[in-house]
Design an enzyme around this catalytic site. Structure first.
Site, short mmCIF file in Angstrom:
data_model
loop_
_atom_site.label_atom_id
_atom_site.label_comp_id
_atom_site.label_asym_id
_atom_site.label_seq_id
_atom_site.Cartn_x
_atom_site.Cartn_y
_atom_site.Cartn_z
N LYS A 98 38.84 120.65 3.29
CA LYS A 98 37.97 121.78 3.58
C LYS A 98 38.75 123.10 3.74
CE LYS A 98 36.31 121.21 7.64
NZ LYS A 98 37.09 122.10 8.50
N ARG A 131 30.85 123.00 15.03
CA ARG A 131 31.23 121.59 15.06
C ARG A 131 30.28 120.78 15.92
NH1 ARG A 131 36.60 122.27 13.58
NH2 ARG A 131 38.15 120.72 13.78
N ARG A 165 50.63 113.76 5.21
CA ARG A 165 50.83 115.20 5.41
C ARG A 165 52.06 115.47 6.30
NH1 ARG A 165 45.65 118.95 6.72
NH2 ARG A 165 45.81 118.31 8.88
N ARG A 213 52.18 116.46 12.21
CA ARG A 213 51.44 117.16 13.27
C ARG A 213 50.88 116.14 14.26
NH1 ARG A 213 46.98 121.20 10.77
NH2 ARG A 213 45.61 119.84 11.94
N ARG A 247 39.32 111.85 15.56
CA ARG A 247 38.77 113.09 15.00
C ARG A 247 37.64 112.77 14.04
NH1 ARG A 247 43.70 115.15 12.24
NH2 ARG A 247 42.70 117.12 11.77
#
Ligand code: ADP
Length: 224
Positions: A21, A96, A134, A167, A178
């Site tokens: 996104k 959200r 990532r 991260r 999440r």
């Protein structure tokens, strides 16, 4: 990428964490020439600079939780009141929760903009494999991927030579949290906006390059 003129719209980007996104929003920003408003970027920037806001949200962000509606709503209202947002914007990572959605619907109405929703539909398994790959630079914020966007030297940032890290919110147990939070709190918002009569555009987030998905979204939106 071809630049497309667009009427004054509040473009709301929806997609689970890791759906791409953020990347697609940035491409749409270039295509439409509208400002990019990302609550995640605003918070990360504040954490990096050690501002009072950053100190307030750091622990919640690291644990994969959500910052309170009251605080996020206030930050977003301030941002949307700036002159660059008067002719529209692309919102990424907000709203959200239903509470944020209701707040935003009022803001968009009072700004006189046309809201529209872009939904990036992506499967959980695709997301887990993407996020686990990532790597980020803790110094300059550059993002790499050990599968699709490798740095020139493994584990080292091309731009500034710093050692790359995973991260805190890209670890598997945090990804699960999440994703669950997205499913429970955010996915119903798409339905909320649809029922309110907001135009909804869907793009398949599972395959294809971000550029192809952004072009597809831009065509759908500008054909309306
Ligand atoms: P992701 O990497 O999941 O796309 P973002 O970069 O949008 O997440 O945001 C990073 C973190 O900032 C979130 O995990 C959350 O703690 C906080 N955050 C961002 N936007 C919101 C929001 N609209 N409401 C509550 N918390 C938010």
């Amino acid at each position: 990428m071809e630049r497309i003129g667009i009427r004054a719209v509040a473009m709301l980007m929806f997609g689970a964490p890791g759906s791409g996104k953020g990347t697609i929003s940035k491409l749409l920003v270039e295509i439409f020439g509208l400002p990019h408003v990302s609550t995640g970027d605003i918070f990360r920037e504040n954490v990096k600079n050690g501002t009072p806001l950053g100190n307030q949200v750091k622990a919640v962000m690291d644990s994969g939780g959500l910052v309170s509606d009251e605080l996020v709503n206030r930050i977003v209202a301030d941002r949307l009141a700036r002159p660059d947002c008067a002719r529209g914007f692309i919102l990424d990572g907000y709203p959200r929760t239903l509470d944020q959605g209701r707040f935003l619907a009022e803001e968009v109405g009072s700004l006189g903009l046309e809201p529209l929703v872009l939904n990036l539909e992506t499967d959980y398994n695709v997301i887990v494999s993407r996020l686990m790959a990532r790597r980020s630079c803790p110094k300059c914020g550059a993002v790499y991927n050990v599968v699709s966007l490798r740095p020139k030297v493994d584990g080292v940032c091309d731009a500034c030579g710093t050692g790359l890290i995973i991260r805190d919110d890209d670890r598997e147990e945090v990804i699960r949290q999440r994703f669950d939070a997205y499913d429970r709190q955010t996915a119903p918002l798409v339905e909320f906006f649809r029922k309110s009569g907001v135009k909804l555009f869907s793009v398949d987030g599972n395959t294809g390059t971000p550029e192809a998905k952004a072009e597809e979204a831009a065509k759908l939106i500008s054909a309306e």
